[in-house]
Design a protein around this motif. Structure first.
Motif, PDB file in Angstrom:
ATOM      1  N   VAL A   1       6.323  20.663  -4.915  1.00 24.50           N
ATOM      2  CA  VAL A   1       5.278  21.670  -5.070  1.00 24.50           C
ATOM      3  C   VAL A   1       5.044  22.347  -3.724  1.00 24.50           C
ATOM      4  CG1 VAL A   1       2.834  22.081  -5.564  1.00 24.50           C
ATOM      5  CG2 VAL A   1       4.154  20.486  -6.979  1.00 24.50           C
TER       6      VAL A   1
ATOM      7  N   GLU B   1      -3.141  21.443 -10.095  1.00 23.79           N
ATOM      8  CA  GLU B   1      -2.306  20.435  -9.459  1.00 23.79           C
ATOM      9  C   GLU B   1      -2.653  19.029  -9.937  1.00 23.79           C
ATOM     10  OE1 GLU B   1      -1.477  19.345  -4.862  1.00 23.79           O
ATOM     11  OE2 GLU B   1      -0.676  21.217  -5.659  1.00 23.79           O
TER      12      GLU B   1
ATOM     13  N   VAL C   1       3.566  21.822 -15.322  1.00 20.84           N
ATOM     14  CA  VAL C   1       2.713  22.681 -14.499  1.00 20.84           C
ATOM     15  C   VAL C   1       2.274  23.918 -15.285  1.00 20.84           C
ATOM     16  CG1 VAL C   1       4.431  24.179 -13.379  1.00 20.84           C
ATOM     17  CG2 VAL C   1       2.383  23.465 -12.128  1.00 20.84           C
TER      18      VAL C   1
END
Length: 446
Positions: free
Chosen positions: A177, A437, A370
């Motif tokens: 990420v 996140e 995500v």
């Protein structure tokens, strides 16, 4: 933890997250030559402290040759769970002209839900997004966690590339990420799937041993400043397209719905001033070469004297589409400038920097996780966008770990004024990215 519990933990942690971002952004951690080292090292120390407070059991600073330390942290993966690498950087761009700031650049100021100050968005918001998302789990992480936060991305990020290439196991992960991107607009979630690379250099032109009187010598003595201006103006044609051989225009294949009117407003283009270049906006901003003169060393207007200048210098940045080679582009541009230099002027180049672009592959388990997390946090699914900026480490990670999924997002937005006066971060955008996140980590580790 359930999604509802994660969201509640993120919401409860927001005052602390804003306080942490304020502390971090108050440190003038400019890692450019000529700026003091102490604030950069102070930002590294605070980043280390914040990662410890987030519950990571192993945190340390790692020396990076020729650069500032990277802050590294890790927590082992639960049995059967994947490992995620989280990246950000704690250094910032210089403040520039202080007269253009409405608030002091290193005194973060909260105004109408936005925090103003250098680095509040780029990229100390990325540091805080990682810290706050991890903090929501209270030290019981659903995945293995590795964090690397570098200290000189804005000036010479390729130094961390060399370190990572020499120490690949330190950052090996199933998903990566990169919280150094953002959304086109506030509330418009996006995943960045292409990045332009970059090259930069300083060009110096010399024509005389020393300055001479413009009345006695002007008209015959070659002026270095005029020579440099002619060279720089030759880089573009009358439309503003790059005219250096070997740097063609490209076509962007991603999603972009920004109109020229919206772009003009965001960029602050003055009425009556046209945009430059040809092709669609996305073609120009994400898939084509762009050359910008970012600095000049010449006499100031207030300090001007009636003299023909013996030397002049400029800093030039080249943005490179994902498929382009930065070293080749650097050679093409410097070679072109050498060729068009008038009057036999002496031309030299130094302080050369390069960084590769990035083109994401197909989506897998991490991309699906995500996307679902971002849709829940923002209330709408994300779309794929390109970013004109460069993150040198990303291409290196993609080359070292071709099986890893690389996810790029962040709390910045198109009007955050990164690299410019009055940089700001919308606090609600930060909350949604932190929630994204944390929800992603929980889902990906399930």
């Amino acid at each position: 933890m359930t999604p509802e519990e994660i969201e509640s933990a993120v919401e409860a942690g927001m005052p602390r997250a804003v306080e942490d971002l304020t502390r971090l952004a108050a440190i003038p951690s400019v890692a450019f030559p000529g700026h003091p080292d102490e604030p950069v090292l102070a930002a590294a120390a605070l980043t280390e402290e914040l990662l410890r407070e987030a519950g990571l059991p192993h945190v340390r600073q790692i020396p990076v040759e020729g650069s500032f330390p990277a802050v590294y942290a890790e927590a082992p993966a639960p049995p059967g769970a994947p490992t995620v690498l989280l990246y950000a950087h704690y250094d910032v761009q210089p403040a520039g002209d202080l007269a253009l700031w409405r608030t002091p650049p290193f005194e973060p100021t909260l105004i109408d839900g936005a925090l103003y100050g250098r680095g509040t968005a780029d990229d100390k918001s990325g540091v805080i997004a990682h810290v706050a998302a991890l903090r929501a789990f209270g030290g019981d992480f659903p995945v293995g966690v590795k964090v690397i936060v570098e200290g000189q991305e804005e000036y010479a990020g390729e130094r961390l590339e060399d370190f990572v290439e020499a120490n690949p196991e330190l950052v090996r992960a199933d998903a990566i990420v990169v919280a150094d991107c953002g959304n086109p607009r506030v509330g418009d979630p996006a995943l960045t799937t292409t990045l332009r690379g970059m090259a930069a250099f300083t060009v110096e032109v010399r024509t005389l041993r020393e300055a001479v009187h413009s009345g006695a010598f002007g008209g015959a003595a070659p002026d270095a400043l005029t020579a440099l201006m002619r060279m720089l103006s030759a880089l573009h044609d009358e439309r503003g397209d790059v005219r250096v051989p070997g740097l063609p225009q490209g076509t962007f294949e991603g999603d972009s719905d920004e109109t020229e009117e919206e772009f003009r407003a965001t960029a602050g283009v003055l009425d009556g001033v046209s945009l430059v270049g040809s092709g669609s906006l996305a073609d120009r901003l994400c898939a084509s070469y762009a050359i910008t003169v970012t600095g000049l060393d010449v006499p100031t207007v207030s300090g001007a004297v009636n003299a023909v200048q013996p030397t002049a210098r400029a800093r030039v940045t080249v943005r490179i589409p994902p498929g382009g080679d930065p070293k080749t582009a650097l050679d093409d541009v410097t070679g072109f400038l050498q060729k068009v230099a008038p009057w036999g002027a002496e031309v030299t180049f130094d302080d050369l920097v390069t960084g590769s672009g990035f083109l994401a592959g197909g989506g897998g388990r991490a991309r699906a996780a995500v996307s679902t997390a971002m849709e829940r946090a923002f209330g709408r699914p994300p779309r794929d966008v390109g970013q004109g900026g460069s993150i040198p480490l990303v291409a290196k990670l993609a080359a070292l770990f071709p099986e890893a999924e690389i996810l790029l997002y962040g709390a910045e937005d198109g009007e955050a004024s990164i690299h410019a006066p009055n940089e700001r971060l919308v606090v609600e955008e930060l909350r949604k990215v932190i929630a994204t996140e944390a929800l992603f980590l929980a889902s990906y580790g399930a």
